[in-house]
Design a protein around this motif. Structure first.
Motif, short mmCIF file in Angstrom:
data_model
loop_
_atom_site.label_atom_id
_atom_site.label_comp_id
_atom_site.label_asym_id
_atom_site.label_seq_id
_atom_site.Cartn_x
_atom_site.Cartn_y
_atom_site.Cartn_z
N LYS A 249 0.74 -1.14 -0.09
CA LYS A 249 -0.12 -0.06 -0.08
C LYS A 249 0.92 1.24 -0.03
CE LYS A 249 -3.89 -2.26 2.06
NZ LYS A 249 -4.61 -2.57 3.33
N SER A 250 2.20 0.99 -0.39
CA SER A 250 3.06 2.18 -0.19
C SER A 250 2.95 2.86 -1.58
CB SER A 250 4.56 1.89 0.05
OG SER A 250 4.52 1.18 1.01
N SER A 251 3.71 4.07 -1.68
CA SER A 251 3.50 4.90 -3.03
C SER A 251 4.15 4.57 -4.20
CB SER A 251 4.25 6.18 -2.59
OG SER A 251 5.66 5.97 -2.57
N VAL A 252 3.91 5.00 -5.19
CA VAL A 252 4.60 4.42 -6.64
C VAL A 252 5.95 4.75 -6.59
CG1 VAL A 252 4.19 4.96 -9.19
CG2 VAL A 252 2.06 5.55 -7.62
N GLU A 253 6.54 5.48 -5.79
CA GLU A 253 7.91 5.39 -5.71
C GLU A 253 8.83 4.18 -5.58
OE1 GLU A 253 9.09 8.59 -2.90
OE2 GLU A 253 7.38 9.86 -3.22
N ILE A 254 8.19 3.45 -4.67
CA ILE A 254 8.88 2.17 -4.38
C ILE A 254 8.25 1.12 -5.31
CG2 ILE A 254 9.62 2.73 -1.81
CD1 ILE A 254 7.37 1.12 -0.89
N SER A 255 7.72 1.46 -6.38
CA SER A 255 7.32 0.26 -7.14
C SER A 255 8.34 -0.46 -7.66
CB SER A 255 6.48 0.86 -8.26
OG SER A 255 7.21 1.38 -9.22
N SER A 256 9.42 0.14 -7.75
CA SER A 256 10.83 -0.56 -8.63
C SER A 256 11.27 -1.72 -7.38
CB SER A 256 11.88 0.27 -8.92
OG SER A 256 12.33 0.73 -7.89
N VAL A 257 11.17 -0.91 -6.18
CA VAL A 257 11.57 -1.85 -4.92
C VAL A 257 10.71 -3.21 -5.13
CG1 VAL A 257 12.10 -2.02 -2.47
CG2 VAL A 257 12.70 0.22 -3.91
N ARG A 258 9.71 -2.83 -5.07
CA ARG A 258 8.63 -3.78 -4.92
C ARG A 258 8.90 -5.04 -5.90
NH1 ARG A 258 3.14 -1.30 -5.79
NH2 ARG A 258 3.60 -0.37 -4.06
N ARG A 259 9.16 -4.48 -7.28
CA ARG A 259 9.42 -5.46 -8.33
C ARG A 259 10.55 -6.22 -7.87
NH1 ARG A 259 8.43 -1.76 -12.33
NH2 ARG A 259 10.59 -0.86 -12.31
N ASP A 260 11.68 -5.60 -7.36
CA ASP A 260 13.01 -6.23 -6.99
C ASP A 260 12.56 -7.41 -5.92
OD1 ASP A 260 14.44 -5.03 -8.70
OD2 ASP A 260 15.42 -3.68 -6.94
N ALA A 261 11.74 -7.00 -4.80
CA ALA A 261 11.09 -7.92 -4.10
C ALA A 261 10.38 -9.19 -4.54
CB ALA A 261 10.37 -7.16 -2.94
N ILE A 262 9.59 -8.88 -5.57
CA ILE A 262 8.87 -9.96 -6.37
C ILE A 262 9.69 -10.86 -7.07
CG2 ILE A 262 7.32 -10.39 -8.33
CD1 ILE A 262 5.84 -7.74 -7.46
N LYS A 263 10.76 -10.37 -7.73
CA LYS A 263 11.88 -11.10 -8.32
C LYS A 263 12.62 -11.91 -7.45
CE LYS A 263 14.22 -8.56 -11.46
NZ LYS A 263 15.54 -7.64 -11.88
N ARG A 264 12.77 -11.33 -6.08
CA ARG A 264 13.53 -12.16 -5.21
C ARG A 264 12.81 -13.03 -4.60
NH1 ARG A 264 17.92 -11.61 -1.54
NH2 ARG A 264 17.79 -13.52 -0.55
N VAL A 265 11.47 -13.22 -4.45
CA VAL A 265 10.49 -14.01 -3.76
C VAL A 265 10.41 -15.18 -4.83
CG1 VAL A 265 8.19 -13.42 -4.22
CG2 VAL A 265 8.66 -14.25 -2.10
N VAL A 266 10.35 -14.84 -6.02
CA VAL A 266 10.21 -15.81 -7.01
C VAL A 266 11.73 -16.50 -7.18
CG1 VAL A 266 10.00 -16.38 -9.48
CG2 VAL A 266 8.31 -14.72 -8.18
N ASN A 267 12.58 -15.87 -7.28
CA ASN A 267 14.21 -16.56 -7.38
C ASN A 267 14.59 -17.61 -6.22
OD1 ASN A 267 14.35 -15.30 -9.87
ND2 ASN A 267 15.81 -13.80 -9.20
N ILE A 268 14.24 -17.10 -5.21
CA ILE A 268 14.54 -17.90 -4.01
C ILE A 268 13.67 -19.33 -4.22
CG2 ILE A 268 12.85 -16.93 -2.17
CD1 ILE A 268 16.41 -17.87 -1.38
N GLN A 269 12.40 -19.11 -4.55
CA GLN A 269 11.55 -20.45 -4.65
C GLN A 269 12.40 -21.25 -5.84
OE1 GLN A 269 7.22 -19.83 -3.70
NE2 GLN A 269 7.87 -17.77 -3.88
#
Lengths: 369, 108
Positions: A249-269
């Motif tokens: 629910k954070s601002s658009v500013e951190i959408s790139s960070v969110r993308r990194d986190a998504i990438k990370r959660v997928v990559n670790i699995q």
């Protein structure tokens, strides 16, 4: 003259006998050599897997630590390694002893380690080999034979005297080795374990396994390295899921960070699946190792005339070699992937920095909700 | 693994699953930090119990190490025996090869 005419016949017979012996011995030497190299490589793979599991556990610990700090918590910072030195030492010792056994087995079948005696013998054989047909006039009764061939045949004579006795003495050691090797393989198989219960009985007891039966029939309950790795993957993935939930629910500013986190959660699995495949393949390679050793026994039994060497027995060594080749490739890929996950730590830093920045600039949507 | 360890492992796993199933998006940071701390503690206990299960095989490994060392020692003895035999056979071999050389010379 009558006596002399018998010489080529005797020499021919001797040469033929030597050739038979060499064919058997070549098969044995190849089997043992492949087995020995395979065992050394497999030992190294297993040792690496313990190291990788420890590294993965460290990664989860660090990710959790960092997340807690980002949240302003007071985490426990002392890291406790998964394995104690004595656990690793017990496994390293058995793997080193197994390597030693395999290398000595190769030395006995190839004769390479008995260096001093063998060097002098090679010298004697070399001198004999240096004789060529030019030294003789072979117009007489020896004309049916190629004298160079004769010389080569004679150089094998020393092996002919020793091989049968050697094989007779080697067989019981290798047969005993069959049992010990299987026990070690079963222990390592159990150590690698299973990510989930493989038997319905696991919920109330431990399934009884017939350790004398084929290793493929073993049924394990959740445990061992595969379970440890699965726990570590789930733990780390969960941290990143929670981070994602926090930023949802954070601002658009951190959408790139969110993308990194998504990438990370997928990559670790994805990494977890690869690591588990590596561990499972290691178990399959352990089974192949036991079969390859068994085929050495069978070759020796064949040399003793106890049975004939079957094609399937010979193939067992090839299967072990092939499995090991794939295993080493898989290990290399897993190592690389883990290294890439560990090195993606700066991405984690950006999550923290951006979250803190958002909080400091009044974007308090996380805490306020 | 003993039954008590098995039961403990199940309880810990259930507890961790319960924490994991918590919705965290609405949690304040301080509470989430505590939740993460709790998860880390449960995770560490679970891993320790899993490793303990493996510890139980340490003694078996020691026994097998000895067995492999014994087998290696027997192979070493065999290797020494081969060395001695080769030395002895070399002498016989030398005499025989001289004999063959002599026969070949006579035929030449």
């Amino acid at each position: 003259m009558q006596q002399l005419r018998k010489i080529p016949v005797l020499i021919f017979a001797l040469f033929g006998l030597s050739a038979c012996s060499v064919i058997n011995d070549t098969l044995l030497m190849e089997e043992v050599s492949d087995f020995s190299r395979g065992v050394v490589e497999l030992s190294a793979v297993i040792e690496s897997e313990f190291g990788l599991a420890e590294e993965l556990n460290t990664l989860g610990f660090m990710d959790n630590l960092q997340f807690q700090l980002e949240l302003g918590g007071h985490p426990e910072t002392s890291y406790k390694p998964l394995f104690q030195a004595k656990d690793i030492a017990a496994r390293k010792s058995v793997l080193a002893a197994l390597d030693g056994y395999a290398e000595m087995l190769e030395a006995v079948t190839s004769g390479q380690s008995i260096s001093s005696v063998y060097t002098s013998l090679s010298g004697a054989v070399g001198n004999l080999k240096s004789m060529s047909s030019d030294n003789f006039n072979i117009d007489h009764s020896l004309s049916l034979l190629n004298s160079n061939q004769l010389v080569v045949g004679l150089s094998l004579f020393d092996e002919l005297l020793i091989l049968p006795d050697r094989d007779k003495r080697l067989l019981p050691i290798v047969q005993q080795g069959d049992e010990t090797l299987k026990k070690a393989a079963v222990l390592l198989y159990f150590d690698i374990g299973a990510p989930a219960d493989q038997s319905n009985k696991c919920s109330y007891t431990v399934p009884k396994n017939d350790l004398d039966a084929d290793m493929t029939s073993l049924r394990l309950c959740k445990g061992g390295l595969r379970a440890i790795v699965k726990n570590a993957i789930d733990f780390d993935a969960n941290i990143w899921n929670d981070k994602l939930a926090q930023t949802s629910k954070s601002s658009v500013e951190i959408s790139s960070v969110r993308r990194d986190a998504i990438k990370r959660v997928v990559n670790i699995q994805k990494f977890g699946l690869e690591f588990d495949k590596l561990l499972n393949e290691t178990q399959m390679t352990l089974i192949a190792m036991v079969a390859a050793h068994k085929s050495i026994s069978e070759t020796l039994e064949a040399a003793e005339g106890m049975k004939t060497v079957s094609l399937s027995a010979t193939l067992k060594g090839v299967v072990f070699k092939e499995k090991l080749r794939d295993l080493v490739k898989l290990l290399s890929a897993v190592r690389e992937e883990l290294s890439s996950l560990v090195n993606s730590f700066p991405a984690t830093k950006s999550v923290r920095t951006t979250t803190l920045m958002s909080q400091n600039t009044g974007n308090k949507n996380v805490d306020q909700q | 693994m003993s039954t008590s360890n098995e039961a403990a492992l199940k309880k810990l796993q259930d507890a961790l699953n319960a924490l994991n199933s918590q919705s965290v998006s609405d949690l304040p940071s301080s509470q989430l930090a505590n939740l993460e701390k709790g998860k880390a503690a449960l995770y560490a206990e679970i891993q320790a119990l899993q490793v303990m299960q493996m510890d139980e095989r340490d003694a078996d490994y020691t026994t097998l190490t000895t067995e492999f060392k014994n087998a290696k020692s027997e192979l070493m003895n065999l290797s020494n025996w081969i060395a001695e035999r080769k030395q002895r056979d070399q002498a016989i071999f030398s005499i025989l090869s001289k004999g063959v050389s002599l026969a070949l010379s006579l035929l030449a």
